[in-house]
Design an enzyme around this catalytic site. Sequence first.
Site, PDB file in Angstrom:
ATOM      1  CE  LYS A 107       7.158 -33.835  -1.980  1.00  0.00           C
ATOM      2  NZ  LYS A 107       6.727 -32.579  -2.635  1.00  0.00           N
TER       3      LYS A 107
ATOM      4  CB  SER B 269       5.681 -33.812  -6.016  1.00  0.00           C
ATOM      5  OG  SER B 269       6.080 -32.793  -5.134  1.00  0.00           O
TER       6      SER B 269
ATOM      7  CB  SER C  92       4.320 -30.337  -4.643  1.00  0.00           C
ATOM      8  OG  SER C  92       4.815 -30.591  -5.939  1.00  0.00           O
TER       9      SER C  92
END
Lengths: 465, 465
Positions: free
Chosen positions: A73, A147, A171
């Site tokens: 990420k 997210s 997330s």
Amino acid sequence: MLADLAFTLESLRAAYARGITPEAVVEEAFRRLDALADPGIFLYEARHAALGEARALGTPDGRPLWGIPYAVKDNIDVALMPTTAACPDFIHVAEADAGAVARLRAAGAICLGKTNLDQFATGLVGVRTPYPVPRNAIDPALVPGGSSSGSAVAVARGLVAFALGTDTAGSGRVPAALNDIVGLKPTLGALSSTGMVPACRTLDTISIFAPSVAEAWELFELTAGYDPADPWSRPLPRRRLSPLPPAFEVVAPDAASLRTFGDTAQAAYFEETLERVAALGGQVRRVDFAPFYAVADMLYAGPWVAERLAAVGERFFDAPETLHPVTRAILAGGVKKSAVDAFRGLYRLQELRRRCAGVLGAASLVCVPTMPCFVTLAEIAADPIGPNARLGTYTNFVNLLDLCGIAVPTGPRGDGRPGSLTVLARAGEDARAAALARAIERGGTAEREESEGPGPDEIALAVCG
Amino acid sequence: MLADLAFTLESLRAAYARGITPEAVVEEAFRRLDALADPGIFLYEARHAALGEARALGTPDGRPLWGIPYAVKDNIDVALMPTTAACPDFIHVAEADAGAVARLRAAGAICLGKTNLDQFATGLVGVRTPYPVPRNAIDPALVPGGSSSGSAVAVARGLVAFALGTDTAGSGRVPAALNDIVGLKPTLGALSSTGMVPACRTLDTISIFAPSVAEAWELFELTAGYDPADPWSRPLPRRRLSPLPPAFEVVAPDAASLRTFGDTAQAAYFEETLERVAALGGQVRRVDFAPFYAVADMLYAGPWVAERLAAVGERFFDAPETLHPVTRAILAGGVKKSAVDAFRGLYRLQELRRRCAGVLGAASLVCVPTMPCFVTLAEIAADPIGPNARLGTYTNFVNLLDLCGIAVPTGPRGDGRPGSLTVLARAGEDARAAALARAIERGGTAEREESEGPGPDEIALAVCG
């Protein structure tokens, strides 16, 4: 043949044993990415670096992740790659690996690039990004979840064997449910958080996406460990993944307090899932979930939104145009919060922690739907805040209560959409949560007999009770 | 004869065994108070109630504190007595005992009244009160110390056998040093904090003043215990006070970083005291104390002053004239702090905690002077802030680092003023700190041989190492 190779740890290791090279696997990964034509998954594709690393690996050397491709990420540093946190103006090239990435590199894994996210990890939908939105891997009408949108989709699409996400409010779990994969949210402080762009510094953790619980657990074991360089790292006992004990107590929301926002399939499926938990030996105690919802509400209504503002810093005031408009609107909620508000929030949390502990009692596990309902791109386009908030119903409270958890696919619901259960446990008890998640994974028959007795790589160090 | 009776647990118990009545002891206590003519010690004298309780006790019933007179700082509730926190306008009659008071009442102790303090427990001098200032028990030119001024003086004057104080920044230790008695500052959460007016809710604890370490420890054992009604209560292991182990590692500030603000007698006396610690088996490691001072500085320069504002609440804005002017000036520092400041303060504390833990290493104890220097009433009249801040040099960091500690009289310094050492230990290790404090108490010869082997009421459950 490579085109048919599942990017699981098991099949990749078997392929390497047959003489397939990491270079070929990396090339295949990027071939798949190109074929997918989804420019929203990766914010940075490290083709050149990954191929170079693959070549440099030589022949298998016994390292546990030798040649395993993965994604990171883009709020976690990988040395010599840019980090943006989905804010183009924030871009900087990382000088060093994040602590968790360094461990994966040492284990032989190959990072293929940096994945998209809700900007500064604020969101559960995956659309709060100035870059193209990754397509949901199950249904293009759904949001990808966030997210950690790109990391979840990359795993679900079979582009990588696993991916790192982060998880402050869900997330690392909501996108797992929305893409039908496993999302392991470790105990806070179990994984080093050096090199991670903070969202809420007191509530952040790196998380792991993988196709299965067994793989997620293996990756957790390889990545976790005390890091003296990280002030938030905690010395935690190392536990192995053990079979479920013959009986264990589980807490779950009762029917009256279960929130599904009209998704009757979700409510019915949750009841079915709890029946399976009971069949596995779970003594399921249904409780009024109000105290947990009260904690969840504090994450954005309370002072913690100021942590997000603290993380974004002067940019909010000096260069607001560099922020996604929805992100900016959320961060604005932190401006007017005073230090008095912050401490009062901590006091209220302390009271609610005690109430929730009372509800848990002696139960070692909590079972909740990972999400209360699905959210479509159309819904979030019409209202960028409300549906996002709904997605946090069963995730927002978890880090505030210092619980760990794992979101696991449990098989299709009645309407064919993927079902996902989140199993939560107390800090440090990640293995207990994973044990139940593994038993109930993918709607398998989950015969208790199958999981009796330790497997070859299991030691019954931790017995739930 | 009663006039000569020392109000220690031992002598009071002996007197009761001889047939003296609690009523006579309570009458004697108030006779002493009247004779002292110090109207600053008690804010509320519970003569009538105490005599009634004494009469109601009947004959000795085996309870550990049967008939023992004590005093309670006036920010802790005693049922049916007023609580003011030294703010007359805050006055209210408590409906119930504070958790700690309830335990003492159950053990048979008699509360003689409520004692003076720096208003809302903000201060280390004892003069920040609208009531008369209690006279220092050693030297009337000195401040009495605060914030638990009245409790410390009441014990030092022999009016009560012990007293409850509170300790956020040193309020349970500094007045002990200034009045030559013992001040035990428990691990946060060891004593119930229900019924206590908060100062900094995350850093407050009730504390114990007594003439000796043995008495303070006995009272700690009787008062401590997990309280499910108190969200800040912590389940802690119960430890008994054991003899010092043959060897133990102690950390202390090195000469270069020791701060005494020109009090050369204090610096020299601290060196002497450490030599005695070494003679008792302490392996004293001198360290740069900068990280601890950095933590101490945060208590008022950082966001925690907003906790004090939160505790005082709307009064600060709506009725500022009801506050002591110095208290008001300090609270004003919290108004401009934002929630972002609060969280950034928590982040910095987390980093400093890690640094301090690194300095401690394997050492189980820290030794510091309780105060860097003495402060006179004239000095604090000339500057109400500076000398107060200096008094917190060795106390302000303790609760922020989640340490426990005990301030113990170690005998007179070269100039005749009382010497006081504070022994600190990690959370839950109160017994380790008390063991060293007892060994070095009152400048006794402290022969190691004397403390070898458990005494009659000691069990060697906890062995330091």
